[in-house]
Design a protein around this motif. Structure first.
Motif, PDB file in Angstrom:
ATOM      1  N   SER A  17      -3.338   4.295   2.772  1.00  0.00           N
ATOM      2  CA  SER A  17      -3.200   2.848   3.581  1.00  0.00           C
ATOM      3  C   SER A  17      -4.141   1.981   2.672  1.00  0.00           C
ATOM      4  N   ASN A  18      -5.055   2.503   2.250  1.00  0.00           N
ATOM      5  CA  ASN A  18      -6.091   1.748   1.360  1.00  0.00           C
ATOM      6  C   ASN A  18      -5.803   1.810  -0.173  1.00  0.00           C
ATOM      7  N   ILE A  19      -4.889   2.258  -0.563  1.00  0.00           N
ATOM      8  CA  ILE A  19      -4.521   2.107  -2.092  1.00  0.00           C
ATOM      9  C   ILE A  19      -3.181   1.195  -2.470  1.00  0.00           C
ATOM     10  N   SER A  20      -3.579   0.378  -2.981  1.00  0.00           N
ATOM     11  CA  SER A  20      -2.362  -0.574  -3.089  1.00  0.00           C
ATOM     12  C   SER A  20      -1.913  -0.335  -4.503  1.00  0.00           C
TER      13      SER A  20
ATOM     14  N   PHE B 207       0.796  -1.143   0.011  1.00  0.00           N
ATOM     15  CA  PHE B 207       0.040   0.036  -0.067  1.00  0.00           C
ATOM     16  C   PHE B 207       0.907   1.175  -0.061  1.00  0.00           C
TER      17      PHE B 207
ATOM     18  N   SER C 277      -3.953  -1.374  -7.408  1.00  0.00           N
ATOM     19  CA  SER C 277      -5.185  -0.742  -7.775  1.00  0.00           C
ATOM     20  C   SER C 277      -4.813   0.702  -8.659  1.00  0.00           C
TER      21      SER C 277
ATOM     22  N   THR D  40      -4.484   7.263   6.321  1.00  0.00           N
ATOM     23  CA  THR D  40      -5.604   6.322   6.242  1.00  0.00           C
ATOM     24  C   THR D  40      -5.803   6.033   4.565  1.00  0.00           C
TER      25      THR D  40
END
Length: 149
Positions: free
Chosen positions: A122-125, A75, A128, A119
């Motif tokens: 932290s949610n973006i890989s 991430f 993606s 945050t």
């Protein structure tokens, strides 16, 4: 928010690694040429990324770097954190001494914003971002095929 070139370049280099990973280990010289990032700067960044277990080096002819995990498990916040880049929207570096040595009126707002940004990242890989890039390119390819067809 202060995200300096260190964090931006680290993310860019990691994306380059993912995009070109089908041809084996990627040399920093190749990333340097494609992304126009100084080779010595990339060496510093990749040393930190390797220490944090995000990449692994391959020695010898044809050597370079590979991701140490699948791109859907790495991430953006991890990359930024690995190169010691802080995501900080405050003017005091989070120290709380922004207004003549005291906490300014908006300190908690900017601290909360910094946490929200972390945050979010932290949610973006990496995967993606690659998928999004491919989706953006597909309509152009379809239009070209329609024109040729």
């Amino acid at each position: 928010m202060r995200l300096t070139t260190k964090g931006r370049y680290a993310v860019t280099a990691m994306l380059d690694l993912v995009i070109h990973s089908d041809s084996g280990p990627i040399s920093l010289a190749d990333i340097s040429k494609r992304q126009e990032i100084s080779l010595s700067y990339l060496e510093q960044l990749f040393s930190k990324l390797r220490k944090q277990g995000l990449v692994r080096s391959v020695r010898g002819p044809g050597g370079g770097y590979n991701l140490s995990r699948e791109p859907d498990t790495i991430f953006i916040a991890e990359i930024v954190d690995a190169v010691n880049e802080s995501i900080d929207a405050t003017n005091c570096g989070g120290a709380g001494n922004c207004h003549a040595g005291e906490v300014c009126l908006t300190h908690h707002l900017w601290t909360d914003l910094s946490a929200q940004i972390h945050t979010f990242l932290s949610n973006i890989s990496l995967q993606s971002l690659v998928d999004r890039r491919k989706a953006d390119e597909e309509p152009e390819q379809e239009q070209i095929l329609e024109m040729l067809g």
